[in-house]
Design a protein around this motif. Sequence first.
Motif, mmCIF file in Angstrom:
data_model
loop_
_atom_site.group_PDB
_atom_site.id
_atom_site.type_symbol
_atom_site.label_atom_id
_atom_site.label_comp_id
_atom_site.label_asym_id
_atom_site.label_seq_id
_atom_site.Cartn_x
_atom_site.Cartn_y
_atom_site.Cartn_z
ATOM 1 N N ALA A 104 0.989 -1.083 -0.032
ATOM 2 C CA ALA A 104 0.024 -0.012 0.088
ATOM 3 C C ALA A 104 0.724 1.103 0.002
ATOM 4 O O ALA A 104 0.393 2.374 0.062
ATOM 5 N N HIS A 105 2.197 1.134 -0.148
ATOM 6 C CA HIS A 105 3.101 2.364 0.140
ATOM 7 C C HIS A 105 2.693 3.152 1.111
ATOM 8 O O HIS A 105 2.816 4.415 0.779
ATOM 9 N N LEU A 106 2.666 2.634 2.224
ATOM 10 C CA LEU A 106 2.375 3.399 3.468
ATOM 11 C C LEU A 106 3.735 4.167 4.034
ATOM 12 O O LEU A 106 4.577 3.151 4.417
ATOM 13 N N THR A 107 3.819 5.353 4.205
ATOM 14 C CA THR A 107 4.959 6.110 4.931
ATOM 15 C C THR A 107 4.822 6.491 6.136
ATOM 16 O O THR A 107 5.983 6.656 6.835
ATOM 17 N N GLY A 108 3.703 6.686 6.676
ATOM 18 C CA GLY A 108 3.429 7.246 8.102
ATOM 19 C C GLY A 108 3.703 8.727 8.180
ATOM 20 O O GLY A 108 3.527 9.328 9.210
ATOM 21 N N LEU A 109 4.136 9.331 7.067
ATOM 22 C CA LEU A 109 4.233 10.895 7.291
ATOM 23 C C LEU A 109 2.982 11.583 7.272
ATOM 24 O O LEU A 109 3.041 12.899 7.415
ATOM 25 N N SER A 110 1.815 10.764 6.981
ATOM 26 C CA SER A 110 0.684 11.561 7.301
ATOM 27 C C SER A 110 0.229 11.927 8.627
ATOM 28 O O SER A 110 -0.548 12.932 9.009
ATOM 29 N N GLU A 111 1.133 11.304 9.502
ATOM 30 C CA GLU A 111 0.774 11.679 11.094
ATOM 31 C C GLU A 111 1.958 12.560 11.716
ATOM 32 O O GLU A 111 2.811 12.393 11.319
ATOM 33 N N ASP A 112 1.364 13.643 12.268
ATOM 34 C CA ASP A 112 2.204 14.716 12.827
ATOM 35 C C ASP A 112 3.345 14.313 13.647
ATOM 36 O O ASP A 112 4.546 14.536 13.526
ATOM 37 N N GLN A 113 3.098 13.325 14.592
ATOM 38 C CA GLN A 113 4.145 12.663 15.236
ATOM 39 C C GLN A 113 5.136 12.200 14.712
ATOM 40 O O GLN A 113 6.651 12.133 15.030
ATOM 41 N N ASN A 114 4.862 11.373 13.645
ATOM 42 C CA ASN A 114 5.877 10.718 12.645
ATOM 43 C C ASN A 114 6.834 11.767 11.971
ATOM 44 O O ASN A 114 8.088 11.735 11.807
ATOM 45 N N ASN A 115 6.099 12.991 11.661
ATOM 46 C CA ASN A 115 6.587 13.848 10.897
ATOM 47 C C ASN A 115 8.118 14.514 11.789
ATOM 48 O O ASN A 115 8.990 14.850 11.493
#
Length: 425
Positions: free
Chosen positions: A261-272
């Motif tokens: 699914a090419h999930l990066t996790g960068l859509s979540e503020d904490q991950n950024n």
Amino acid sequence: MAHSHSHSHSLTGPSPMGPLAAKIVIALLVACGVATLVGAALLWPSGQRADIPLPFQNAAGGAVTTESGRVLSSATAPCGNPAAGTVLTAEPPQAHGDTGQCVQTLVAIGSGPNRGANTLLEFRSGPGQPDLAVGDDIRVSRQVDDAGTTTYAFYDYERTWPLAALAAVFALVIIAVARWRGLRALVGIGIAFGVLVVFLLPALRDGAPAVPVAVVASAAILYAVIYLAHGVSLRTSAALLGTLASLLLAAVLSWAAIELAHLTGLSEDQNNEVAAYLGNVSITGLLLAGFIIGSLGVLNDVTVTQASTAFELAALGDGASRREVFLGAMRVGRDHIASTVYTLVLAYAGSALPLLLLFSVANRSLTDVLTSESVAIEIARSAVGGIALALSVPLTTGIAALLATGARGPVNAPATPADTPRSRT
């Protein structure tokens, strides 16, 4: 002369498992335990101090210090009071001018070097600003600049006592209902958090590979929690072996879901923030570890229930065969799957409710919403948990049925013609 003979089966429970198969199960659990210890030794964090991320630094580059405070008064006044944030030992001066209206809150400092003094907090009215009332207990951050001047700012609400009260009520209810087993379960929760804090988080911070770290941490938690809460027995060993196998499956599924699914996790503020300030930490690895750790609770619940069901059916089944015990436990397991899967999905939907609300007013198509990364992460998490959950039921049930019954056929089998009494004259 009359002569009779018969074969009597007077077993009060299921025939015990043969020693060879029991030894195989125990050997597998010992091997997994040794692998967990070896993995923990190889992946053990270095213990090096990491730089504090910029948002959490004070003016000197150290950790932000917070102190307790209590709201004494709150009123609307012109913005720009020169005493805002300073240490006050007298009434604060009044601001003058037409700079807009702010909420000015006088706070008594309850800890730290300025305990007993006051400070003035100033907020512009609007959404996102705290709504402080007289008597509220809060936390204020304390900053000391190079000149030695101390300033205070609102940090958060004080939640120590409410949370402590909730935790105490939770513990009392668990112990009152489950007695010693409940107490052992609470100790297991403490051990689980200890593994996360002492091993998992520092290892991920060091940049260790996420899958081995998450699997080793999860296995360590399972060994401690299952045996501590439910005791050491064939029943709990069946649940543990089923959970460990399902955990490995969940790890593989999590990796596949993130890659496909090419999930990066960068859509979540904490991950950024993690990506910005902890460059050696893999965000996709962090996401993967979250998938694996998140599946532990539901897997443990289902496998323990299935193992207990199989052993109870075997004990009460008057010599039921392995097949009969398996099928009976699976009927319970199917109901458990049905109820737990939608519970799992609704739990994830509840956590994403604010995001779904924003999407609902953005006039975006349902396809766009469901395929956006923020929602896709929750869908993938639900799918991984659901698949691992569904497959853990027959796996654990089969292991438990094998250990709970020892005969391939019924122990109390119906009498055959050769077994019936015969009379001879």
